[in-house]
Every structure is written in C-alpha cells, then in structure tokens.
Enzyme design. Structure first.
Site, PDB file in Angstrom:
ATOM      1  N   GLU A 122     -15.245  35.061  59.787  1.00  0.00           N
ATOM      2  CA  GLU A 122     -14.557  33.924  60.494  1.00  0.00           C
ATOM      3  C   GLU A 122     -13.879  34.256  61.598  1.00  0.00           C
ATOM      4  O   GLU A 122     -13.680  33.863  63.027  1.00  0.00           O
ATOM      5  CB  GLU A 122     -13.789  33.059  59.596  1.00  0.00           C
ATOM      6  CG  GLU A 122     -14.972  32.114  58.842  1.00  0.00           C
ATOM      7  CD  GLU A 122     -15.434  32.733  57.651  1.00  0.00           C
ATOM      8  OE1 GLU A 122     -15.167  33.771  57.554  1.00  0.00           O
ATOM      9  OE2 GLU A 122     -15.675  31.863  56.656  1.00  0.00           O
ATOM     10  N   ALA A 136     -20.954  28.148  57.799  1.00  0.00           N
ATOM     11  CA  ALA A 136     -20.662  26.676  58.399  1.00  0.00           C
ATOM     12  C   ALA A 136     -21.606  26.630  59.753  1.00  0.00           C
ATOM     13  O   ALA A 136     -21.929  28.067  60.310  1.00  0.00           O
ATOM     14  CB  ALA A 136     -19.498  26.381  58.802  1.00  0.00           C
ATOM     15  N   GLU A 187     -18.194  31.194  50.824  1.00  0.00           N
ATOM     16  CA  GLU A 187     -17.346  30.484  49.879  1.00  0.00           C
ATOM     17  C   GLU A 187     -18.144  29.419  49.026  1.00  0.00           C
ATOM     18  O   GLU A 187     -17.741  29.419  47.910  1.00  0.00           O
ATOM     19  CB  GLU A 187     -16.616  29.676  51.036  1.00  0.00           C
ATOM     20  CG  GLU A 187     -15.623  30.600  51.780  1.00  0.00           C
ATOM     21  CD  GLU A 187     -15.171  29.775  53.075  1.00  0.00           C
ATOM     22  OE1 GLU A 187     -15.763  29.252  53.616  1.00  0.00           O
ATOM     23  OE2 GLU A 187     -13.705  29.777  53.212  1.00  0.00           O
ATOM     24  N   GLY A 210     -18.933  30.325  55.245  1.00  0.00           N
ATOM     25  CA  GLY A 210     -19.069  29.328  54.035  1.00  0.00           C
ATOM     26  C   GLY A 210     -20.081  29.521  53.223  1.00  0.00           C
ATOM     27  O   GLY A 210     -19.917  29.057  52.279  1.00  0.00           O
TER      28      GLY A 210
HETATM   29  N1  T1G Z   1     -24.381  28.318  62.623  1.00  0.00           N
HETATM   30  C1  T1G Z   1     -25.370  27.773  63.385  1.00  0.00           C
HETATM   31  N2  T1G Z   1     -26.371  28.597  63.835  1.00  0.00           N
HETATM   32  C2  T1G Z   1     -26.298  29.821  63.628  1.00  0.00           C
HETATM   33  C3  T1G Z   1     -25.264  30.621  62.708  1.00  0.00           C
HETATM   34  C4  T1G Z   1     -24.300  29.716  62.291  1.00  0.00           C
HETATM   35  N3  T1G Z   1     -23.353  30.142  61.358  1.00  0.00           N
HETATM   36  N4  T1G Z   1     -25.732  31.843  62.795  1.00  0.00           N
HETATM   37  C5  T1G Z   1     -26.709  32.082  63.227  1.00  0.00           C
HETATM   38  N5  T1G Z   1     -27.262  31.036  63.851  1.00  0.00           N
HETATM   39  C6  T1G Z   1     -28.320  30.785  64.713  1.00  0.00           C
HETATM   40  C7  T1G Z   1     -28.434  31.601  65.919  1.00  0.00           C
HETATM   41  O1  T1G Z   1     -27.543  30.908  66.972  1.00  0.00           O
HETATM   42  C8  T1G Z   1     -29.674  31.782  66.268  1.00  0.00           C
HETATM   43  O2  T1G Z   1     -30.344  30.570  66.853  1.00  0.00           O
HETATM   44  C9  T1G Z   1     -30.424  32.007  65.072  1.00  0.00           C
HETATM   45  O3  T1G Z   1     -29.495  31.567  63.863  1.00  0.00           O
HETATM   46  C10 T1G Z   1     -30.816  33.581  64.585  1.00  0.00           C
HETATM   47  O4  T1G Z   1     -29.203  34.349  64.708  1.00  0.00           O
HETATM   48  C11 T1G Z   1     -16.046  26.949  56.515  1.00  0.00           C
HETATM   49  C12 T1G Z   1     -16.051  27.861  59.180  1.00  0.00           C
HETATM   50  C13 T1G Z   1     -26.648  35.215  60.175  1.00  0.00           C
HETATM   51  C14 T1G Z   1     -26.432  37.909  60.793  1.00  0.00           C
HETATM   52  O5  T1G Z   1     -20.384  33.788  61.473  1.00  0.00           O
HETATM   53  O6  T1G Z   1     -23.953  36.852  61.980  1.00  0.00           O
HETATM   54  O7  T1G Z   1     -18.473  29.316  58.012  1.00  0.00           O
HETATM   55  O8  T1G Z   1     -30.758  31.057  69.038  1.00  0.00           O
HETATM   56  O9  T1G Z   1     -30.254  35.861  66.390  1.00  0.00           O
HETATM   57  O10 T1G Z   1     -29.935  38.875  64.259  1.00  0.00           O
HETATM   58  O11 T1G Z   1     -15.093  29.403  56.216  1.00  0.00           O
HETATM   59  O12 T1G Z   1     -26.756  35.077  63.098  1.00  0.00           O
HETATM   60  O13 T1G Z   1     -32.608  31.460  67.297  1.00  0.00           O
HETATM   61  O14 T1G Z   1     -31.696  29.080  68.241  1.00  0.00           O
HETATM   62  O15 T1G Z   1     -27.911  36.079  65.428  1.00  0.00           O
HETATM   63  O16 T1G Z   1     -30.926  37.765  62.137  1.00  0.00           O
HETATM   64  C15 T1G Z   1     -19.364  31.934  59.745  1.00  0.00           C
HETATM   65  C16 T1G Z   1     -22.941  34.123  62.271  1.00  0.00           C
HETATM   66  C17 T1G Z   1     -19.510  30.835  60.311  1.00  0.00           C
HETATM   67  C18 T1G Z   1     -22.438  34.112  60.777  1.00  0.00           C
HETATM   68  C19 T1G Z   1     -28.419  36.595  61.283  1.00  0.00           C
HETATM   69  N6  T1G Z   1     -20.677  32.715  59.751  1.00  0.00           N
HETATM   70  N7  T1G Z   1     -24.344  34.442  62.459  1.00  0.00           N
HETATM   71  O17 T1G Z   1     -28.444  37.670  62.592  1.00  0.00           O
HETATM   72  O18 T1G Z   1     -30.141  36.238  63.999  1.00  0.00           O
HETATM   73  S1  T1G Z   1     -17.909  30.081  60.266  1.00  0.00           S
HETATM   74  C20 T1G Z   1     -20.959  33.425  60.593  1.00  0.00           C
HETATM   75  C21 T1G Z   1     -24.411  35.850  62.100  1.00  0.00           C
HETATM   76  C22 T1G Z   1     -17.617  29.542  58.715  1.00  0.00           C
HETATM   77  C23 T1G Z   1     -16.400  28.637  56.875  1.00  0.00           C
HETATM   78  C24 T1G Z   1     -16.411  28.984  58.277  1.00  0.00           C
HETATM   79  C25 T1G Z   1     -26.069  36.210  62.496  1.00  0.00           C
HETATM   80  C26 T1G Z   1     -26.828  36.656  61.067  1.00  0.00           C
HETATM   81  P1  T1G Z   1     -31.373  30.634  68.073  1.00  0.00           P
HETATM   82  P2  T1G Z   1     -29.537  35.604  65.124  1.00  0.00           P
HETATM   83  P3  T1G Z   1     -29.956  37.667  63.221  1.00  0.00           P
END
Ligand code: T1G
Length: 686
Positions: A123, A61, A103, A100
């Site tokens: 999450e 998400a 999912e 997500g």
């Molecule tokens: N949403 C928005 N922006 C995100 C994002 C996300 N989920 N994940 C990363 N970014 C942005 C980050 O801020 C940065 O932005 C750029 O992408 C590169 O990130 C319904 C509710 C995917 C493994 O927890 O683990 O889904 O600073 O430097 O090292 O059940 O990002 O460049 O502008 O980390 O290559 C669950 C979190 C959400 C994944 C990539 N998902 N992200 O790593 O790049 S909750 C997460 C990561 C959810 C559902 C629930 C990592 C990555 P900017 P980065 P990276």
C-alpha cells in the site's frame, strides 16, 4: 466476477474469479460476506478453503475504486466476518496475496501457499497504508519487527520466508486446491487457532521504534505513507485491537484522498498502459532468444548486463582483441559492483558473466536474434556497423541502435530489410535505469516494434514509445531544463541554490550536479550538431566551461570544483566569475526555492506539451514515466504532467507568462493554453 462454492465432503471450497487479478471490488466483498453466511448455516461443512482462479490470489483492493467514496461492505468488516466465521477458513495462496488480499488471508484461521507465491502489503507504494487490519493483525501474528519491514517497505516476501515468519502455516507442493482441501480436512474439528485480533503483540525489542523511524524516514524522504504506516504498526503494539483498527482506518482514509496517493495511482496505471501501444494490439512480437551488443563502453557493457540479468546469452562485439578485453572488463566491473553492494551473490555474478562471449568477429552473429548497437555517437560509425550487420545477420534478426540523439531513420539508411530496424534508447547505467525509449523508424514492422516492447518486459524495464526528434522525449526535455538552469544563474541564482531547490523539490540531484556527474562534453557535442543545423541552443556559461575543458567530475571541475578523490561539489570562484561576466547587463533578482522549481519544472511541462502535440509521445502519462524512470523525477509527484494538472494548468500558464515576460522562460505553447482551457492534457489526445 464470480464466487462459487463447491463441497468436497466436509470441506467447502470458495473459488473467487475476478479477472485480471481478483481485486476486491465491491461485488466481490459482498460475495465473500454472503459466502460466510451460507457456510456458517451449513452444518455439513466443517472447514472452508478460500482459493482464486486465474494467475493469482487476491491482489488487493480494486485500485479503480480509489477515486470514489468507499462502498459497503467495507473490507475491514469483510475480514472480521471471515475471522468470526463458525468454521475455520483456510486461505490457499498462489501468485500474490497483496494488500487487501493478504488482509483477507489474515482474517482466515490458516494460510497455505505454493512455494512460488508471494505475500505483501504494498500500500505505501500507492501513497496509502493498509486499511483492513494489515498494520494491526500482522504484528500480532509475526511480531512488530517483521511487520514493520513488510508494511513500511511495501515489498512482498516469498512463501518460504513467509512460512518462516509464521505468516504461512504450510507450503503446498503440487496441486494447490487438492493440498488445501487435504489441509482443511486435517484441521477440521481440531481446536481453531486463537483469532489474530484476540492475540496481543509480542514484546517490542528495545529501540525498535526509534531505529525504524530513522530508517524509514531516510528511505521515504518526502513520501508520507511509510512513516504513517510505521505509526499504525506502533499503535497496534501499544493499544487494544479496536482502537488500533480505528487509528489505521482513519489514517488510511485520510491518505487515500491525498495528492501523493493520487500521483502514485497515476503512475501505477501509467506503467501498465505504456507497454501496450494501441498499434500493437493483437501483434505477435518477433521472438528474441539470443542477443549481441556492438560496443563495450559504458552503455554497451550496461546493456549487455541488462540482457544477461534477463537470462539472454550475449555476444559482446568490439573492434579488436584489446577493446574486447576492455569491454568484458566493463561488464565484470558491473557484476563486481553488484556483489560488493550485496545485490547478487558471487555465484550469480559468475554465472551471468559466463554468459557473455567477447569477440571481434561479426561472423559470430550469423544466427543472433537481436543485435543492439552502442558505439560512438557518430552517424558514419553507426552506419558502418549496420552495413556489416546487414551482411552477416539473418534477414529477420532485429537490429537496434541505442543512439540518444541521432535520427534512427538516417542511421538505418542502407540497412537491408529496414523493417527489422528500430531505436532502443537505454539510460545509463543501462542495467539499473528502468526507462527504455522505443523508437520505431518509418519502416519498422509492427512485430519488430512489438519485439522491442516484449524485450523491455523481459528486462524488467518500463518501455515508452517515442517518435523521432532531437532527443526523442527525455533528452529533448533535458535540453530545456539545462537552458532554464543557465537562465536562473544568469539572473541572480547560483548553481548551488538551483541544485538545492531541485533536491528540495524531490529530484535526486540538481541540474548542475547532474551535468558534472554525466560530463558537460556530451551536451556540448549535441549543441555543436544543433548549431550546424542552424539552431541556437542557449548555453553561454556551459560553452565557456567546455572551452576551458571544465567537463565536470571527470576533469576535476565543471560547474563545481572537486578535490582529488572527492566527488563533493564545491562552489567555484572561477565559475562564479564566468557567470558574472555572462550575466552583465541582465536583470538580477532574488530567487526563492519554489520560484526556482517553477522556472525548471514548468518549462519541462511546456516542452512536453509540444512533444505531445507532435505525437512524439502517445500520452501525457508516458512523458511522466520518462521523467520518473529516466531522470529521477519524484514518483510521489506523479511526473511533470500529472504535477501540472494537479496544480492547475491555468496556474501553470500564468506562471510561464510571467517568466517569459521577464525573459526567463519561453511563453506557454498554444497546446498548453488549449489544455488549460479544457482542464487537462486529454484534450490534446489524438
Ligand atoms: N486493482 C485493480 N486492478 C489491478 C490491481 C488492483 N489492485 N492490480 C493490478 N491490476 C490490473 C492492472 O491495472 C492490469 O490491468 C492487470 O491487473 C494486470 O496487472 C485495503 C487499500 C498483482 C503483482 O498494490 O502489483 O489493497 O491494464 O500488468 O505484471 O489495505 O498488478 O490489464 O487492464 O501489473 O502480472 C494493493 C498492485 C492495493 C497490487 C500482477 N495491491 N498490482 O502483476 O500484471 S491497495 C497492489 C500489482 C489495498 C487494502 C489496500 C501487480 C500484480 P490491465 P499487471 P502483473
């Protein structure tokens, strides 16, 4: 953001392109719903591939939307629409399918992935639980035990392991798009697997929930989400799909608005901002392909191991053959420990150790890209090292000092090409602690500073840019914490009650236990230097303990007593007597745990505000990262600055005013009062 649909014979390819990580924004969720409708209506299409452009499959998400009310179409509905599509959807996964994103993939009839892909439900690391069926579909697909591990731990699994679990149906070698289209063509027209939502959860092993509950609680400590995630997986195993989905969604929405989720989201974004100081925009870092460490003591050996763990060849320099052998033994002990703790296999330890060359000959460094000095904290010793390095290393070799307290400007005096010099302050143990304070001097060139940040990324560390002052960011705040801890025991608290209160707050250990572990002599050395500068550090009891060589665990006693071979701290009558003498004449009072935490944490915030105002730190969030990744401040509290803002800076100022009126803390600085009036630290940003 675009979602494009291409047709390859009877297979439709839905390509998502929402940089940087294809996060499920509201617009993307709507586009997916529209794509299902369009392709359901297209009789020529018999199967659908869902693939992503860029570096990864859907990474979850959109975390930017979390602070706002959820907008339709809500993700559970999007997943249900894909699951109920009239043609089978095949998720084609590269990079990471997270949260997500996984999912959505679970709503597809099939999942295929390249071997390098990873899949997970992280999450809980954001203080929430999956909110679109992750805790309900996963146990139906891979069984409750495997689902518990993935959901409550938050760590992703590789595609091969995912295939073994039944989470991935096929691994695609070579081109993912072509392989996924071929897979879709094969399954088109065949009986579609039963939708996961219609399956039942396989039988639960006896005792699973009780065992999992104990293990998750022990690991999560004060974090709420992991146990709530476990409860949702359990509900999925014991209730029908619809009620389990309702339970999950209710839990997700509750936690999404929680203080811990806000704190963990704050840290998530802080960790992504810190490695990008604005001054480095567009700067190409100087390349680092080889490294050397001067000094094979605890820090030098840890730094050498950190460099090796990142794949860099390392030369470990010491002053003579015996010292070289001791240094190599220190590195080997690190790897033996990692193997013993099953962190790495013996073969990996051997390979990494083989990449460390020990020597007492600086001439070996004539072509080394980076040299990190980690010798005794004495400026003359350090200057002598850099004088030799200036002679021998290439003019463009990056020279770095690991000093904790000395001024890198002063250390670099006399260094040829001072633009290639900077401070890289590692935290012990250097191969474990994530924090790296990066300290440019007045002369450091931008591409050299950028090399420091690039090195941090290569080492898997969290870099924080720090300006030059006594202790930079973390140790400067630590000095305040230690002084506060002494004020507390001189006004009615005890080392044990202070340590217990700070453990209850969420720290891994209290300030007195920490001093005994690290050694009181190090701080005594710094206080001596501070007094030589005319400062008056407050440490009446610590000074007396050092005077009788009670340095902590290394000397059988410090703030606590220790039995031989036993590191368990025991309250010390000798220390209590010294405290009583030093406390004579001082007002005594009762201290509740919360009051102790205030008297330790809020003065941290006060000093951190000064650090922010002096531009020693770029951002308040950077200071949070320093405390979390360098000193164990609980991540689920977001760091001291986030904690203070969440508590209300006006309330923080009021508590500090009361403590300072009783002589138990310094008064709030002007910057903190200004930030309180403005409602946050951003008011102090430059
Ligand atoms: N949403 C928005 N922006 C995100 C994002 C996300 N989920 N994940 C990363 N970014 C942005 C980050 O801020 C940065 O932005 C750029 O992408 C590169 O990130 C319904 C509710 C995917 C493994 O927890 O683990 O889904 O600073 O430097 O090292 O059940 O990002 O460049 O502008 O980390 O290559 C669950 C979190 C959400 C994944 C990539 N998902 N992200 O790593 O790049 S909750 C997460 C990561 C959810 C559902 C629930 C990592 C990555 P900017 P980065 P990276």
């Amino acid at each position: 953001m675009t979602v494009t649909i291409a047709r390859e014979d009877t297979v439709a390819v839905v390509t998502v392109d929402n940089p940087p990580v294809n996060a499920l924004s509201q617009a993307l969720r709507q586009a997916l719903v529209d794509a299902v409708a369009e392709l359901d209506a297209d009789a020529a299409v018999r199967a659908v591939v869902l693939i992503c452009a860029g570096r990864t499959f859907i990474a979850g998400a959109d975390v930017n939307e979390f602070g706002k009310p959820p907008q339709p179409p809500h993700l559970p509905d999007v997943v249900a629409r894909i699951e109920g599509a009239r043609k089978p959807w095949v998720a084609a996964i590269h990079g990471s399918a997270l949260g997500g994103g996984l999912e959505v993939a679970l709503g597809c009839a099939y999942r295929v992935a390249v071997p390098s892909a990873s899949l997970g439900l992280p999450e809980v690391r954001l203080g929430i639980i999956p909110g679109a069926g992750g805790t309900v579909r996963l146990p139906r697909l891979i069984g409750p035990a495997a689902a518990v591990d993935l959901v409550t731990g938050g760590s992703p699994v590789g595609a091969r392991k995912a295939e073994g679990l039944g989470l991935v149906d096929a691994l695609i070698d070579g081109d993912l798009r072509a392989g996924a289209i071929a897979f879709a063509g094969d399954i088109a027209g065949k009986p579609v697997p039963q939708p996961i939502s219609e399956r039942v959860v396989p039988p639960v092993e006896a005792g699973l929930w009780e065992t999992a509950e104990k293990a998750v609680a022990a690991k999560a400590k004060r974090e709420v989400a992991p146990l709530r995630a476990l409860a949702s997986v359990r509900r999925a195993s014991e209730a029908d799909f619809a009620s389990a989905m309702a339970f999950e969604r209710e839990t997700f929405l509750e936690l999404r608005g929680s203080a811990q989720a806000a704190a963990l989201r704050h840290v998530f974004f802080a960790e992504r901002a810190a490695p990008r100081p604005p001054e480095l925009a567009g700067i190409t870092p100087r390349a680092i392909r080889s490294a050397a460490v001067i000094g094979g003591g605890t820090m030098g050996a840890g730094i050498a191991a950190a460099l090796r763990d990142a794949g860099l060849p390392v030369v470990l320099i010491e002053r003579d053959k015996d010292a070289v052998e001791r240094g190599l033994a220190n590195v080997r002990a690190i790897y033996d420990g990692s193997v013993k703790r099953n962190r790495i296999p013996q073969a990996v330890a051997d390979e990494r150790m083989a990449g460390v060359v020990g020597a007492d000959d600086y001439d070996l460094l004539a072509d080394t890209d980076l040299v990190i000095e980690a010798v005794f904290e004495d400026i003359d010793v350090k200057r002598a090292v850099f004088a030799r390095l200036s002679e021998i290393c290439r003019p463009d070799a990056v020279l770095a000092t690991n000093t904790s307290y000395l001024d890198p400007n002063a250390i670099s005096e006399g260094v040829r090409h001072p633009e290639r010099f900077l401070g890289l302050h590692f935290f012990s143990p250097a191969h474990v602690m994530k924090l790296l304070e990066i300290v440019p001097t007045d002369a450091t060139a931008p591409e050299v500073l950028a090399a420091g940040f690039a090195l941090a990324r290569q080492l898997g560390k969290i870099p924080v840019r720090a300006g030059i002052c006594d202790g930079f960011i973390g140790n400067r705040i630590l000095k305040v914490t230690r002084a506060q801890a002494e004020r507390l025991v001189l006004s009615g608290a005890t080392p044990a009650s202070v340590d217990a209160a700070m453990r209850a707050f969420g720290l891994p250990m209290g300030p007195f236990e920490a001093q005994d572990l690290g050694g009181l002599d190090i701080a005594a050395f710094q206080r001596k230097a501070a007094r030589a500068r005319g400062e008056t550090p407050f440490a009446p009891v610590a000074d007396r303990l050092c005077a009788i060589e009670r340095f902590g665990q290394k000397s059988a006693g410090g703030w606590y007593d220790y039995q031989p071979g036993d590191r368990t701290p025991k309250p010390s009558d000798a220390v209590a007597a010294i405290i009583a003498e030093e406390a004579a004449g001082r007002p005594q009072r009762r201290w509740e745990e919360a009051e102790i935490a205030d008297a330790i944490v809020l003065p941290m915030v006060n000093e951190a505000t000064r650090i922010l105002e002096e531009r020693v730190a770029l951002r308040a969030a950077d200071i949070d990262l320093v405390k979390i990744h360098g000193y164990g401040f609980p991540r689920w509290r977001g760091g001291p600055m986030h904690y203070a803002e969440a508590r209300g800076l006006a309330a923080v100022v009021a508590v500090l005013d009361r403590l300072s009126a009783d002589g138990l803390a310094e008064p709030p600085c002007e910057g903190l009062r200004r930030a309180a009036e403005a409602g946050g630290f951003s008011a102090l940003a430059g």
